[in-house]
Motif scaffolding. Sequence first.
Motif, PDB file in Angstrom:
ATOM      1  N   SER A 237       8.992   7.594  18.252  1.00  0.00           N
ATOM      2  CA  SER A 237      10.285   6.973  17.943  1.00  0.00           C
ATOM      3  C   SER A 237      11.210   7.960  17.243  1.00  0.00           C
ATOM      4  N   TYR A 238      10.658   8.686  16.284  1.00  0.00           N
ATOM      5  CA  TYR A 238      11.464   9.643  15.521  1.00  0.00           C
ATOM      6  C   TYR A 238      12.034  10.721  16.438  1.00  0.00           C
ATOM      7  N   HIS A 239      11.211  11.275  17.299  1.00  0.00           N
ATOM      8  CA  HIS A 239      11.673  12.392  18.127  1.00  0.00           C
ATOM      9  C   HIS A 239      12.592  11.928  19.253  1.00  0.00           C
ATOM     10  N   LEU A 240      12.380  10.732  19.772  1.00  0.00           N
ATOM     11  CA  LEU A 240      13.332  10.204  20.752  1.00  0.00           C
ATOM     12  C   LEU A 240      14.700   9.993  20.105  1.00  0.00           C
ATOM     13  N   ARG A 241      14.679   9.405  18.906  1.00  0.00           N
ATOM     14  CA  ARG A 241      15.946   9.159  18.201  1.00  0.00           C
ATOM     15  C   ARG A 241      16.620  10.472  17.815  1.00  0.00           C
ATOM     16  N   ILE A 366       8.564  13.582  26.097  1.00  0.00           N
ATOM     17  CA  ILE A 366       8.867  14.890  25.516  1.00  0.00           C
ATOM     18  C   ILE A 366       9.119  14.669  24.026  1.00  0.00           C
ATOM     19  N   PRO A 367       8.171  15.043  23.136  1.00  0.00           N
ATOM     20  CA  PRO A 367       6.878  15.698  23.371  1.00  0.00           C
ATOM     21  C   PRO A 367       5.835  14.744  23.987  1.00  0.00           C
ATOM     22  N   GLU A 368       4.785  15.359  24.493  1.00  0.00           N
ATOM     23  CA  GLU A 368       3.704  14.671  25.188  1.00  0.00           C
ATOM     24  C   GLU A 368       2.768  13.969  24.199  1.00  0.00           C
ATOM     25  N   GLY A 407       4.567  18.528  16.535  1.00  0.00           N
ATOM     26  CA  GLY A 407       3.380  17.802  16.945  1.00  0.00           C
ATOM     27  C   GLY A 407       2.191  18.019  16.030  1.00  0.00           C
ATOM     28  N   CYS A 408       1.111  17.292  16.335  1.00  0.00           N
ATOM     29  CA  CYS A 408      -0.106  17.411  15.527  1.00  0.00           C
ATOM     30  C   CYS A 408      -1.300  16.893  16.305  1.00  0.00           C
ATOM     31  N   LEU A 409      -2.480  17.278  15.834  1.00  0.00           N
ATOM     32  CA  LEU A 409      -3.742  16.741  16.325  1.00  0.00           C
ATOM     33  C   LEU A 409      -4.360  15.935  15.202  1.00  0.00           C
ATOM     34  N   PHE A 426      -0.138  14.663  19.638  1.00  0.00           N
ATOM     35  CA  PHE A 426       1.290  14.536  19.916  1.00  0.00           C
ATOM     36  C   PHE A 426       1.879  15.939  19.934  1.00  0.00           C
ATOM     37  N   GLY A 427       2.466  16.342  21.057  1.00  0.00           N
ATOM     38  CA  GLY A 427       3.055  17.669  21.133  1.00  0.00           C
ATOM     39  C   GLY A 427       2.764  18.345  22.451  1.00  0.00           C
TER      40      GLY A 427
END
Length: 479
Positions: A237-241, A366-368, A407-409, A426-427
């Motif tokens: 949500s954060y990265h889409l926004r 995007i991101p994956e 992103g992160c694992l 995420f990333g």
Amino acid sequence: MTKKNNTTPPAPKTKPVYDYDAIIIGSGPGGEGASMNLSKRGQRVAVIERHSDVGGGCTHWGTIPSKALRHSVSRLIDFNNNPLFVEGFHKPRTWTFDQILKQAASVVTKQTRMRTGFYNRNDVNVFHGNAEFVDNHTIKVVSESGIETITADKILVASGSRPYRPQNIDFDHPRVYDSDTILSLTHHPRHIIIYGAGVIGCEYASIFRGLDCKVTLIDSRERLLSFLDVEISDALSYHLRSSGVMIRHNETYASVEGTDDGVVVQFESGKRLKADALLFANGRTGNTDTLQLDKVGLKANHRGQLEVNEHYQTDVDNIYAVGDVIGYPSLASAAYDQGRIAADAMVDGKAEAKLIGNIPTGIYTIPEISSVGKTEQELTAAKVPYEIGQAHFSSLARAQIANAGVGCLKLLFHRETKQILGIHCFGVNASEILHIGQAIMEQEGEANTIEYFIRTTFNYPTMAEAYRVAALNGLNRLF
């Protein structure tokens, strides 16, 4: 004196002679998996595909073209964000939707040729046309060239699914699309409304925003992709926004009106939005409505899906079903495995193999995003004592080199046994990175612990090194 019995004993029953041992309806992943396995096991196989080429919706309208589109847009974003390339350019490079469609079309062509070769090399006969049941051993193939009837001992329904289309929306309007017809988009919308914030909706929101379109994403729920771990969902949500996507939650459309230059959507909340185009991506329905299931005593549910047992057998003993037409997990990867397992059941009467318990999910936003196993909320609800290990990509040398620090694992593991319970990524390349952890997660006993990532040696610098970083981070939390 006994009387002789001159009665002639009854003749033994002869086994019916069929054209084929098995008929497969659909050449998507489920149909392909089944037909290849059946052929390898010496069965005479026919496949019925309604499209002019094999591959099903996965190849022609779904997974392959949408992921090819996403890849091209992702490379464009990388280019525009990389100081090495943009220095001296006063404005970002741009592509239109129809321009990136050409790259997707080339991938579809390559996939179709490859899969056509599979059927040819394995002597599987492919019929092109619409399949209709005549009885539980007979299928009618209706095509432009006429009608052909074929018979088989066993039949597998792998006809896939299509986008759900409410009757009160005019999908014939040139500015109203679903996730299949969006691939025929010829104009470049300045503003697109995407109704439905599931996997498909979120992926296309990323694609259109990456092409510098104004995007409004409508979600009927409170949170994006609520089946994901909350932290991963929040990150999406954060990265889409932050990329410019407008997300509106808890909204339901009341009406959709097509105009000469766009679409107007009226919501039950009283809101009203206008855009150049509407992509309706809210659910899918199984392709069973034209199969004449009533001829064999089968009935699909309201989503067009069939009920099956653990061997993918329907209520009619010789008819099986796999893939989207049986519902969860509705993944191309799982459908292929289901097809192979069903093929064993069709030959042997039962299947020893099963789908793995932890099926990975790949979401090509995007991101994956990719995940496998339990989420934090599931473990908390089950009162499982777990701990978290995290590796932020921004701290990895390989991510810094690739300018891919977003992103992160995230590893979830049992506090006492250190068993891996869930993996969430995420990333960049999340769906690839996940499989390293999945392989360890599927091991038995002590082999499936977070300590494996401490003991092993990773290439440096790599994105895979995130597992070592996350494992150390997690173990440091224990006391």
